[in-house]
Design an enzyme around this catalytic site. Structure first.
Site, short mmCIF file in Angstrom:
data_model
loop_
_atom_site.label_atom_id
_atom_site.label_comp_id
_atom_site.label_asym_id
_atom_site.label_seq_id
_atom_site.Cartn_x
_atom_site.Cartn_y
_atom_site.Cartn_z
N GLN A 31 -5.82 -25.27 15.31
CA GLN A 31 -5.93 -25.92 14.00
C GLN A 31 -7.24 -26.69 13.87
OE1 GLN A 31 -2.22 -27.97 14.37
NE2 GLN A 31 -2.75 -28.69 16.41
N HIS A 62 7.30 -43.24 12.79
CA HIS A 62 7.66 -43.18 14.21
C HIS A 62 8.92 -43.98 14.52
CE1 HIS A 62 3.31 -41.84 14.67
NE2 HIS A 62 4.07 -40.83 15.00
N ASP A 86 0.34 -37.16 18.93
CA ASP A 86 -0.32 -38.46 18.75
C ASP A 86 0.32 -39.55 19.62
OD1 ASP A 86 1.97 -39.60 17.07
OD2 ASP A 86 1.33 -37.89 15.85
N GLY A 138 6.40 -25.37 21.89
CA GLY A 138 7.74 -25.96 21.96
C GLY A 138 8.84 -24.91 21.89
N ASP A 155 8.94 -33.51 16.13
CA ASP A 155 7.90 -34.29 15.43
C ASP A 155 6.73 -33.34 15.18
OD1 ASP A 155 6.03 -36.11 14.58
OD2 ASP A 155 6.05 -37.32 16.40
N SER A 156 6.97 -32.40 14.29
CA SER A 156 6.03 -31.28 14.15
C SER A 156 5.15 -31.43 12.92
CB SER A 156 6.83 -29.99 14.02
OG SER A 156 7.53 -30.00 12.80
N THR A 157 4.16 -30.56 12.85
CA THR A 157 3.41 -30.41 11.62
C THR A 157 4.32 -29.72 10.59
OG1 THR A 157 2.48 -28.53 12.83
CG2 THR A 157 1.03 -30.36 12.47
N PRO A 162 1.15 -23.02 13.60
CA PRO A 162 1.94 -22.90 14.84
C PRO A 162 3.34 -23.49 14.72
CG PRO A 162 0.23 -24.60 15.07
CD PRO A 162 -0.02 -23.90 13.76
N1 SAM Z 1 3.96 -37.05 11.97
C1 SAM Z 1 3.40 -35.81 11.71
C2 SAM Z 1 3.62 -35.22 10.38
O1 SAM Z 1 4.74 -34.92 10.00
O2 SAM Z 1 2.64 -35.06 9.66
C3 SAM Z 1 3.48 -34.87 12.86
C4 SAM Z 1 2.46 -35.35 13.83
S1 SAM Z 1 2.21 -34.54 15.31
C5 SAM Z 1 0.47 -34.75 15.43
C6 SAM Z 1 2.44 -32.80 15.00
C7 SAM Z 1 2.12 -31.97 16.24
O3 SAM Z 1 2.92 -30.79 16.26
C8 SAM Z 1 0.67 -31.52 16.35
O4 SAM Z 1 0.04 -32.21 17.38
C9 SAM Z 1 0.77 -30.01 16.63
O5 SAM Z 1 -0.16 -29.57 17.61
C10 SAM Z 1 2.21 -29.90 17.12
N2 SAM Z 1 2.80 -28.57 17.02
C11 SAM Z 1 2.74 -27.69 15.98
N3 SAM Z 1 3.38 -26.55 16.31
C12 SAM Z 1 3.88 -26.72 17.57
C13 SAM Z 1 4.64 -25.90 18.45
N4 SAM Z 1 5.02 -24.67 18.10
N5 SAM Z 1 4.97 -26.41 19.67
C14 SAM Z 1 4.59 -27.66 20.03
N6 SAM Z 1 3.85 -28.46 19.25
C15 SAM Z 1 3.51 -28.01 18.03
#
Ligand code: SAM
Length: 276
Positions: A31, A62, A86, A138, A155-157, A162
């Site tokens: 990303q 959080h 984060d 994950g 706690d994903s994007t 991904p």
């Molecule tokens: N609080 C945030 C939001 O809702 O905007 C989420 C924050 S956190 C930084 C999201 C994380 O999910 C990212 O660091 C990203 O790399 C991770 N992520 C995305 N897809 C993933 C996957 N398949 N497995 C593990 N982590 C993943």
């Protein structure tokens, strides 16, 4: 010259943040990552131009993605965070004395490294001895684990890139399997404003897997229109009910009263998740 960071909510709506300076940008394997310093919200992490967290309002997200389930489970010892690179969720999880192990699985090591470097107030607990950080998808990690976790926090994007698979039925079945027989799972489930079909479809899928599925809300100014949703799924305990002896201090949004109030849904939101 004025500098602005923009997040497109959709093709008709944009949120702009005036920035003091750009601290870092790069394209990782997964990303676009940007860390900017904003006037209103302090330092902000953006992934693929979408705000992930800011120094000023991160505590709402959080605290609410963690303390609700941690307070509703009588004795959570082993907790998994999927995503959350984060470190903000990990910081909050460790406030519960019952927690012996917290495992963070994020797909992108650059997010973890850059948050450690630029967002120390959020990532500050990642080096705690109770924490293990794994860099891995994950989906794969959860598939390999069975009957192991008291609580899993996704706690994903957003469900793009991904993270698409983290909102799919197969993953939720694997999550069910990775939880102990009285385990719980919480995920961020987008703002109720975003889509009229997302929450009804998601809750329909989750209700086929978990006996208890409940939506709750929090107000997060930097997440699309403020009102934001989380979904708590449970094999045994009611996520609305705080277990005896749970005292959590030092929070700025979460409290026992907020815990209960968060499950009170405005009718238009209740309608999205009602059993039809
Ligand atoms: N609080 C945030 C939001 O809702 O905007 C989420 C924050 S956190 C930084 C999201 C994380 O999910 C990212 O660091 C990203 O790399 C991770 N992520 C995305 N897809 C993933 C996957 N398949 N497995 C593990 N982590 C993943």
């Amino acid at each position: 010259m004025e500098l602005w960071a923009r997040e497109f909510q959709n093709k008709n709506l944009v949120l702009s943040y005036r920035i003091k300076r750009t601290l870092h940008t790069e394209r990782s394997k997964y990303q676009d990552i940007a860390i900017v310093d904003t006037y209103e919200y302090g330092r902000m992490l953006m992934l693929d131009s979408i705000v992930q967290t800011t120094e000023v309002d991160e505590f709402v997200y959080h605290e609410m993605i963690t303390h609700v389930a941690l307070s509703a489970h009588p004795n959570p010892k082993k907790v998994l965070v999927v995503g959350g690179g984060d470190g903000g969720s990990i910081r909050e999880i460790l406030k519960h004395p019952s927690v012996e192990q917290a495992i963070l699985v994020d797909i992108d090591e650059r997010v973890v490294e850059l948050c450690k470097q630029y967002l120390p107030t959020i990532s500050c607990a990642l080096d705690d001895p109770r924490v293990t950080v794994r860099i891995e998808d994950g989906l794969e990690y959860v598939k390999r684990h069975h009957n192991e976790f008291d609580l899993i926090i996704v706690d994903s994007t957003d469900p793009i890139g991904p993270a698409v698979g983290l909102f799919a039925q197969e993953f939720y079945r694997d999550l069910y399997g990775a939880l102990k027989e009285d385990g719980m799972f919480v995920a961020q489930t987008e703002p109720p404003w975003a889509s009229k079909t997302f929450l009804p479809e998601l809750h329909g899928v989750l209700r086929e897997i978990f006996p208890i599925v409940k939506l709750y809300l929090a107000n997060i100014p930097t997440y699309q229109s403020g009102l934001y949703s989380f979904t708590a799924c449970s094999k045994k305990y009611d996520p609305e009910v705080i277990q005896p002896g749970k005292e959590i201090t030092g929070t700025k949004y979460y409290s026992p009263e907020i815990h209960k109030a968060a499950f009170v849904l405005p009718p238009f939101v209740a309608d999205l998740v009602k059993v039809k």
